[in-house]
Design a protein around this motif. Structure first.
Motif, PDB file in Angstrom:
ATOM      1  N   LYS A   1      25.067 -35.406  31.591  1.00 30.77           N
ATOM      2  CA  LYS A   1      25.536 -34.123  32.075  1.00 30.77           C
ATOM      3  C   LYS A   1      26.391 -33.509  30.970  1.00 30.77           C
ATOM      4  O   LYS A   1      27.533 -33.871  30.782  1.00 30.77           O
ATOM      5  N   GLY A   2      25.838 -32.571  30.231  1.00 33.64           N
ATOM      6  CA  GLY A   2      26.540 -32.010  29.083  1.00 33.64           C
ATOM      7  C   GLY A   2      27.356 -30.775  29.377  1.00 33.64           C
ATOM      8  O   GLY A   2      27.797 -30.081  28.467  1.00 33.64           O
ATOM      9  N   TYR A   3      27.561 -30.479  30.664  1.00 37.19           N
ATOM     10  CA  TYR A   3      28.299 -29.277  31.022  1.00 37.19           C
ATOM     11  C   TYR A   3      29.043 -29.505  32.315  1.00 37.19           C
ATOM     12  O   TYR A   3      28.505 -30.139  33.204  1.00 37.19           O
ATOM     13  N   PRO A   4      30.230 -29.016  32.479  1.00 31.56           N
ATOM     14  CA  PRO A   4      31.111 -28.445  31.460  1.00 31.56           C
ATOM     15  C   PRO A   4      31.726 -29.548  30.609  1.00 31.56           C
ATOM     16  O   PRO A   4      31.842 -30.696  31.043  1.00 31.56           O
ATOM     17  N   LEU A   5      32.108 -29.181  29.406  1.00 32.01           N
ATOM     18  CA  LEU A   5      32.723 -30.144  28.500  1.00 32.01           C
ATOM     19  C   LEU A   5      34.138 -30.479  28.973  1.00 32.01           C
ATOM     20  O   LEU A   5      34.854 -29.618  29.474  1.00 32.01           O
ATOM     21  N   ASN A   6      34.523 -31.728  28.789  1.00 38.61           N
ATOM     22  CA  ASN A   6      35.883 -32.157  29.089  1.00 38.61           C
ATOM     23  C   ASN A   6      36.789 -31.680  27.949  1.00 38.61           C
ATOM     24  O   ASN A   6      36.395 -31.705  26.793  1.00 38.61           O
ATOM     25  N   ILE A   7      37.996 -31.264  28.264  1.00 41.42           N
ATOM     26  CA  ILE A   7      38.950 -30.816  27.251  1.00 41.42           C
ATOM     27  C   ILE A   7      39.962 -31.924  27.017  1.00 41.42           C
ATOM     28  O   ILE A   7      40.604 -32.391  27.953  1.00 41.42           O
ATOM     29  N   GLU A   8      40.078 -32.352  25.757  1.00 40.89           N
ATOM     30  CA  GLU A   8      41.103 -33.308  25.366  1.00 40.89           C
ATOM     31  C   GLU A   8      42.083 -32.569  24.474  1.00 40.89           C
ATOM     32  O   GLU A   8      41.780 -32.245  23.324  1.00 40.89           O
ATOM     33  N   VAL A   9      43.265 -32.307  24.993  1.00 40.33           N
ATOM     34  CA  VAL A   9      44.248 -31.485  24.306  1.00 40.33           C
ATOM     35  C   VAL A   9      44.934 -32.275  23.198  1.00 40.33           C
ATOM     36  O   VAL A   9      45.421 -33.375  23.417  1.00 40.33           O
ATOM     37  N   THR A  10      44.931 -31.701  21.990  1.00 43.07           N
ATOM     38  CA  THR A  10      45.704 -32.281  20.884  1.00 43.07           C
ATOM     39  C   THR A  10      46.793 -31.299  20.451  1.00 43.07           C
ATOM     40  O   THR A  10      47.922 -31.692  20.234  1.00 43.07           O
ATOM     41  N   THR A  11      46.450 -30.031  20.330  1.00 43.56           N
ATOM     42  CA  THR A  11      47.403 -28.992  19.940  1.00 43.56           C
ATOM     43  C   THR A  11      47.075 -27.721  20.709  1.00 43.56           C
ATOM     44  O   THR A  11      45.911 -27.379  20.866  1.00 43.56           O
ATOM     45  N   ILE A  12      48.117 -27.056  21.147  1.00 43.68           N
ATOM     46  CA  ILE A  12      47.927 -25.775  21.829  1.00 43.68           C
ATOM     47  C   ILE A  12      48.692 -24.708  21.066  1.00 43.68           C
ATOM     48  O   ILE A  12      49.858 -24.892  20.730  1.00 43.68           O
ATOM     49  N   LYS A  13      48.012 -23.619  20.782  1.00 43.41           N
ATOM     50  CA  LYS A  13      48.644 -22.466  20.156  1.00 43.41           C
ATOM     51  C   LYS A  13      48.382 -21.280  21.075  1.00 43.41           C
ATOM     52  O   LYS A  13      47.233 -20.910  21.319  1.00 43.41           O
ATOM     53  N   TYR A  14      49.462 -20.729  21.603  1.00 44.65           N
ATOM     54  CA  TYR A  14      49.345 -19.626  22.552  1.00 44.65           C
ATOM     55  C   TYR A  14      49.488 -18.317  21.799  1.00 44.65           C
ATOM     56  O   TYR A  14      50.444 -18.121  21.057  1.00 44.65           O
ATOM     57  N   GLU A  15      48.517 -17.436  21.962  1.00 45.86           N
ATOM     58  CA  GLU A  15      48.570 -16.110  21.363  1.00 45.86           C
ATOM     59  C   GLU A  15      48.260 -15.077  22.433  1.00 45.86           C
ATOM     60  O   GLU A  15      47.208 -15.147  23.074  1.00 45.86           O
ATOM     61  N   GLU A  16      49.162 -14.149  22.605  1.00 45.64           N
ATOM     62  CA  GLU A  16      48.935 -13.037  23.530  1.00 45.64           C
ATOM     63  C   GLU A  16      47.861 -12.138  22.917  1.00 45.64           C
ATOM     64  O   GLU A  16      47.862 -11.890  21.717  1.00 45.64           O
ATOM     65  N   SER A  17      46.926 -11.690  23.714  1.00 43.48           N
ATOM     66  CA  SER A  17      45.887 -10.801  23.210  1.00 43.48           C
ATOM     67  C   SER A  17      45.621  -9.704  24.236  1.00 43.48           C
ATOM     68  O   SER A  17      45.811  -9.907  25.435  1.00 43.48           O
ATOM     69  N   PRO A  18      45.161  -8.550  23.773  1.00 36.64           N
ATOM     70  CA  PRO A  18      44.875  -7.466  24.709  1.00 36.64           C
ATOM     71  C   PRO A  18      43.690  -7.820  25.601  1.00 36.64           C
ATOM     72  O   PRO A  18      42.808  -8.579  25.196  1.00 36.64           O
ATOM     73  N   VAL A  19      43.688  -7.282  26.789  1.00 38.09           N
ATOM     74  CA  VAL A  19      42.608  -7.530  27.747  1.00 38.09           C
ATOM     75  C   VAL A  19      41.580  -6.424  27.625  1.00 38.09           C
ATOM     76  O   VAL A  19      41.906  -5.242  27.733  1.00 38.09           O
ATOM     77  N   ASP A  20      40.345  -6.809  27.373  1.00 32.82           N
ATOM     78  CA  ASP A  20      39.236  -5.855  27.327  1.00 32.82           C
ATOM     79  C   ASP A  20      38.551  -5.909  28.690  1.00 32.82           C
ATOM     80  O   ASP A  20      37.660  -6.727  28.928  1.00 32.82           O
ATOM     81  N   LYS A  21      38.999  -5.035  29.569  1.00 28.78           N
ATOM     82  CA  LYS A  21      38.536  -5.056  30.966  1.00 28.78           C
ATOM     83  C   LYS A  21      37.020  -4.912  31.066  1.00 28.78           C
ATOM     84  O   LYS A  21      36.366  -5.661  31.801  1.00 28.78           O
ATOM     85  N   GLU A  22      36.451  -3.993  30.332  1.00 33.25           N
ATOM     86  CA  GLU A  22      35.003  -3.766  30.401  1.00 33.25           C
ATOM     87  C   GLU A  22      34.228  -5.008  29.948  1.00 33.25           C
ATOM     88  O   GLU A  22      33.246  -5.405  30.575  1.00 33.25           O
ATOM     89  N   PHE A  23      34.690  -5.648  28.865  1.00 32.70           N
ATOM     90  CA  PHE A  23      34.049  -6.865  28.377  1.00 32.70           C
ATOM     91  C   PHE A  23      34.109  -7.963  29.441  1.00 32.70           C
ATOM     92  O   PHE A  23      33.107  -8.619  29.732  1.00 32.70           O
ATOM     93  N   LEU A  24      35.293  -8.168  30.035  1.00 28.86           N
ATOM     94  CA  LEU A  24      35.437  -9.209  31.056  1.00 28.86           C
ATOM     95  C   LEU A  24      34.560  -8.936  32.277  1.00 28.86           C
ATOM     96  O   LEU A  24      33.943  -9.850  32.817  1.00 28.86           O
ATOM     97  N   LEU A  25      34.525  -7.690  32.708  1.00 38.80           N
ATOM     98  CA  LEU A  25      33.706  -7.354  33.880  1.00 38.80           C
ATOM     99  C   LEU A  25      32.219  -7.595  33.612  1.00 38.80           C
ATOM    100  O   LEU A  25      31.480  -7.991  34.516  1.00 38.80           O
ATOM    101  N   ASN A  26      31.773  -7.374  32.382  1.00 36.08           N
ATOM    102  CA  ASN A  26      30.376  -7.642  32.030  1.00 36.08           C
ATOM    103  C   ASN A  26      30.092  -9.135  31.901  1.00 36.08           C
ATOM    104  O   ASN A  26      28.984  -9.587  32.160  1.00 36.08           O
TER     105      ASN A  26
END
Length: 94
Positions: free
Chosen positions: A18-43
């Motif tokens: 079962k190759g989906y969904p992939l398990n996430i093994e966290v090593t480093t997290i970098k948080y970056e705020e980014s603008p929300v593209d509403k039209e892109f997300l809705l599509n």
């Protein structure tokens, strides 16, 4: 990697049952705020496996200094017309 990108990745390794969904093994997290593209997300939403997205958020949350946005436990994102009615706060949290 953005969690929406993670939602579309799968393993092509031979012998993987079962190759989906992939398990996430966290090593480093970098948080970056980014603008929300509403039209892109809705599509994109009708193509998203929402259960896998929620699972990925749960895997990441314990490793984040800043809390991740709350997502509803279940949401039907398959209907593009219905997604147009989502409020801006919900879209921003995705």
């Amino acid at each position: 990697m953005r969690l929406l990108t993670h939602n579309f990745l799968q393993s092509n390794v031979k012998g993987t049952e079962k190759g989906y969904p992939l398990n996430i093994e966290v090593t480093t997290i970098k948080y970056e705020e980014s603008p929300v593209d509403k039209e892109f997300l809705l599509n994109l939403l009708p193509k998203v496996n929402y259960n896998a997205l929620v699972a990925a958020v749960k895997q990441m949350s314990p490793h984040c200094e800043q809390p991740l946005p709350e997502l509803p436990e279940t949401m039907d994102v398959s209907n593009a017309e219905q997604n147009q009615n989502l409020d801006d706060a919900t879209i921003a949290n995705l």
